[in-house]
Design an enzyme around this catalytic site. Structure first.
Site, PDB file in Angstrom:
ATOM      1  N   VAL A  15     -50.474  -5.567  -8.501  1.00 25.50           N
ATOM      2  CA  VAL A  15     -49.567  -4.783  -9.081  1.00 25.50           C
ATOM      3  C   VAL A  15     -50.066  -3.201  -8.405  1.00 25.50           C
ATOM      4  O   VAL A  15     -49.453  -2.204  -8.974  1.00 25.50           O
ATOM      5  CB  VAL A  15     -49.262  -4.645 -10.291  1.00 25.50           C
ATOM      6  CG1 VAL A  15     -48.698  -5.958 -10.935  1.00 25.50           C
ATOM      7  CG2 VAL A  15     -50.596  -4.522 -11.207  1.00 25.50           C
ATOM      8  N   CYS A 386     -56.697  -3.469  20.201  1.00 25.36           N
ATOM      9  CA  CYS A 386     -57.834  -4.532  20.442  1.00 25.36           C
ATOM     10  C   CYS A 386     -57.191  -5.821  21.304  1.00 25.36           C
ATOM     11  O   CYS A 386     -57.049  -5.624  22.307  1.00 25.36           O
ATOM     12  CB  CYS A 386     -58.235  -4.723  19.179  1.00 25.36           C
ATOM     13  SG  CYS A 386     -59.900  -5.281  19.198  1.00 25.36           S
ATOM     14  N   HIS A 517     -59.867   0.093  17.272  1.00 26.45           N
ATOM     15  CA  HIS A 517     -58.560   0.089  15.938  1.00 26.45           C
ATOM     16  C   HIS A 517     -58.361   1.621  15.669  1.00 26.45           C
ATOM     17  O   HIS A 517     -59.027   1.933  14.612  1.00 26.45           O
ATOM     18  CB  HIS A 517     -58.991  -0.816  14.922  1.00 26.45           C
ATOM     19  CG  HIS A 517     -59.163  -2.155  15.318  1.00 26.45           C
ATOM     20  ND1 HIS A 517     -57.963  -3.027  15.378  1.00 26.45           N
ATOM     21  CD2 HIS A 517     -59.955  -2.857  15.503  1.00 26.45           C
ATOM     22  CE1 HIS A 517     -58.205  -4.235  15.621  1.00 26.45           C
ATOM     23  NE2 HIS A 517     -59.574  -4.369  15.576  1.00 26.45           N
ATOM     24  N   GLU A 519     -55.982   2.668  14.225  1.00 26.71           N
ATOM     25  CA  GLU A 519     -55.172   2.556  12.858  1.00 26.71           C
ATOM     26  C   GLU A 519     -56.050   2.903  11.507  1.00 26.71           C
ATOM     27  O   GLU A 519     -55.677   3.497  10.590  1.00 26.71           O
ATOM     28  CB  GLU A 519     -54.461   1.138  12.875  1.00 26.71           C
ATOM     29  CG  GLU A 519     -55.318   0.071  12.408  1.00 26.71           C
ATOM     30  CD  GLU A 519     -55.383  -0.686  13.810  1.00 26.71           C
ATOM     31  OE1 GLU A 519     -55.635  -0.035  14.800  1.00 26.71           O
ATOM     32  OE2 GLU A 519     -55.841  -2.048  13.746  1.00 26.71           O
TER      33      GLU A 519
HETATM   34  N1  GLN Z   1     -60.056 -11.734  19.530  1.00 31.89           N
HETATM   35  C1  GLN Z   1     -60.386 -10.473  20.079  1.00 31.89           C
HETATM   36  C2  GLN Z   1     -61.973 -10.193  20.238  1.00 31.89           C
HETATM   37  O1  GLN Z   1     -62.600 -10.985  19.323  1.00 31.89           O
HETATM   38  C3  GLN Z   1     -59.738  -9.070  19.644  1.00 31.89           C
HETATM   39  C4  GLN Z   1     -60.214  -8.961  18.303  1.00 31.89           C
HETATM   40  C5  GLN Z   1     -59.404  -8.133  17.613  1.00 31.89           C
HETATM   41  O2  GLN Z   1     -58.111  -7.721  17.910  1.00 31.89           O
HETATM   42  N2  GLN Z   1     -59.604  -7.270  16.443  1.00 31.89           N
HETATM   43  O3  GLN Z   1     -62.459  -9.599  21.084  1.00 31.89           O
END
Ligand code: GLN
Length: 543
Positions: A15, A386, A517, A519
């Site tokens: 929630v 990634c 990443h 994000e």
């Molecule tokens: N599977 C890919 C790797 O291990 C990408 C991992 C991901 O997108 N976080 O390098």
């Protein structure tokens, strides 16, 4: 003097306890206090790294490489701070530490019983995290709901702490108030009363109750909760559903939550400043013109709720960038598998931009590769994160270098053209089945190349971004890819690892992939530069 706020859940989970904890942090921050937040997950996993996102939502990654619960992302986004592994614990990690200490004679020959040693370890960790971040107030959220077997030792930690420092500990119960029937407006308080009894049975009593419900609570319900649960009426805070999570702190303040907390903890308020945040909330409300973003992923078959949880940081990063341009994000979930049929590809033209987020394993991969080719050829803004970036390299190698079987060795270990390959140091972990916490994790620096999209977005020479992967662009192919038009605009300072790839602006309005990443580092008031440029390109695309 450090003050402790604990946030626990009653009645049921899911929630928005994490957002509530983060919002409490935000409003206290706005009143001039140094705040930090801790998440406790009551499961045996030592961290969240080995969990499937469809089971538990996204695995969030901190600068120091900790793989943790998505709530940690909420804390970082709301508090605009970088947390460390000190701010996260699970039942597994607490037991592991206590057992290791026992093995090292750390308890000096004592009999190590669960109580008090497990709760004491929990308290010790909370104190260390607070000291490390120089916090005056530490907010600790305990996963799950009271009354569950799993979180009893964490509640015991609160009890011990409260008996030692009664004036410095505050307990917030986030409780759900159901309504009966479709469109019902009568909120039922009985489950909350039961939740309070469950808390009483472990020697605790809530100081504040956040009444989570579809609608705001009325005065009658407020009185009822106050009366039956023995707390002052002003300590019952209305927490209705709202369209944006970023509105939650503003909403709490309508019921003077920060005032109630400061009074209870005997803290002197130091003014109030929510200006930036209020402006954000106002512009979210005003934004009408949509930006249509497609997300091509594979965690799609477990229902919408799970789906959004699996990609939460990506979603939030898109939102931040879109709000920056005073637009309204519109998300479309596209199942990667459908793009293996070429007839479906033209669907991609209906969106202003496409994100291909991270992922693991072979499901959906060929669909993603087909989609990337279409996005490249049709000049549709593309952001690959990634796995999304790795597959863009695979696609380019197949289409432009003519290596028909080019692949990542994650999918085809025997390919003649392993354009994405595992690092030697990672190979060992895989053969020894040493999976937990062994990927390339957390913050690594990258150097940016002048005159590229990436460099002009960041306006910096050296950046730091968070990673979570085992595979990398194979350096044997870098020159070949560059000759055919790929620009590696970010790379590790030793130039061994490629961090960002892009196509020049002349060739494509926005075609960028990152090995990291981005994000994880986007914040509501500071959208990530690459997401910002991606959304800018998306806004410029006519549909
Ligand atoms: N599977 C890919 C790797 O291990 C990408 C991992 C991901 O997108 N976080 O390098």
């Amino acid at each position: 003097m450090l003050k402790y706020i604990f946030v626990v859940g009653g009645v049921m989970s899911g929630v928005g306890k994490g957002v509530a904890a983060a919002s409490i942090g935000k409003i206290l921050q706005s009143r001039g206090f140094e705040v930090t937040a801790i998440k406790i997950d009551p499961y045996v996993n030592v961290d969240a790294g080995t969990m499937n996102p469809t089971e538990h939502g996204e695995v969030f990654v901190l600068d120091d490489g900790m793989e943790c619960d998505q709530d940690m992302g909420n804390y970082e986004r709301f508090l605009d701070c970088d947390l460390t592994r000190a701010n996260y614990m699970t039942t597994g990690s607490v037991y592991q530490a206590v057992i290791n200490r026992e093995r090292n004679l750390g308890y000096g020959g004592k009999f190590v019983s669960v109580v008090p040693y497990i709760p004491l370890e929990v308290i010790d960790r909370i104190d260390k995290a607070a000291t490390k971040s120089k916090a005056q107030v530490v907010i600790t959220e305990i996963g799950g709901t009271v009354g569950e077997y799993e979180n009893i030792l964490f509640l015991e930690a609160i009890r011990i702490l409260k008996s030692k420092k009664p004036a410095d500990v505050l307990l917030v119960l986030v409780s759900f108030l159901p309504t009966l029937g479709a469109g019902g407006t009568e909120l039922k308080t009985k489950p909350t009363q039961h939740a309070v009894r469950a808390i009483n049975s472990v020697g605790l009593h809530p100081d504040i109750i956040l009444a989570r419900a579809h609608i705001p609570i009325d005065e009658k319900r407020r009185e009822k909760i106050a009366f039956h649960c023995s707390i002052p009426e002003e300590n019952v805070i209305s927490a209705p559903d709202i369209s944006s999570i970023y509105e939650v702190p503003v909403n709490f303040e309508k019921d003077n939550l920060s005032g109630v907390i400061l009074k209870k903890l005997n803290l002197k308020p130091r003014g109030k400043n929510m200006r930036g945040w209020n402006r954000l909330v106002a512009s979210i409300r005003r934004a009408k013109k949509p930006v249509k973003i497609g997300i091509v992923g594979k965690y799609f078959d477990a229902g919408d709720f799970i789906l959004e949880d699996s990609y939460i940081s990506v979603i939030e990063a898109v939102k931040h960038a879109t709000y920056f341009f005073k637009r309204k994000p519109e998300f479309h979930w596209l199942n990667a598998d459908e793009f293996t049929h070429s007839n479906n590809l033209k669907k991609l033209s209906e969106y202003q931009g496409i994100v291909i987020p991270g992922g693991f394993g072979s499901r959906g991969v060929e669909g993603k590769i087909a989609a990337i080719r279409y996005l490249r050829e049709k000049k549709i803004p593309f952001l690959g994160l990634c796995y999304g970036m790795q597959l863009a390299i695979v696609e380019y190698s197949r289409s432009m270098l003519g290596y028909k079987d080019a692949n990542t060795t994650e999918i085809n270990p025997k390919t003649k053209h392993p354009v994405i390959d595992i690092l030697p140091e990672q190979k060992k972990n895989l053969t020894e089945k040493n999976f937990g916490g062994t990927m390339r994790l957390g913050a690594y620096p990258a150097v940016l190349k002048k005159g590229t999209i990436a460099q002009s977005a960041y306006k910096e020479h050296l950046i730091s971004e968070r990673h979570r992967h085992r595979y990398e662009v194979n350096s044997a192919y870098v020159e070949k890819l560059e000759k055919k038009g790929i620009v590696f605009s970010g790379f590790s300072p030793d130039r061994r690892l490629m961090e960002i790839m892009e196509l020049p602006k002349l060739k494509h309005p926005f075609f960028v992939g990152t090995q990291f990443h981005p994000e994880f580092k986007s914040r509501p008031l500071k959208p990530h530069p690459l997401f910002r440029e991606f959304i800018k390109a998306a806004i410029n695309k006519r549909i």
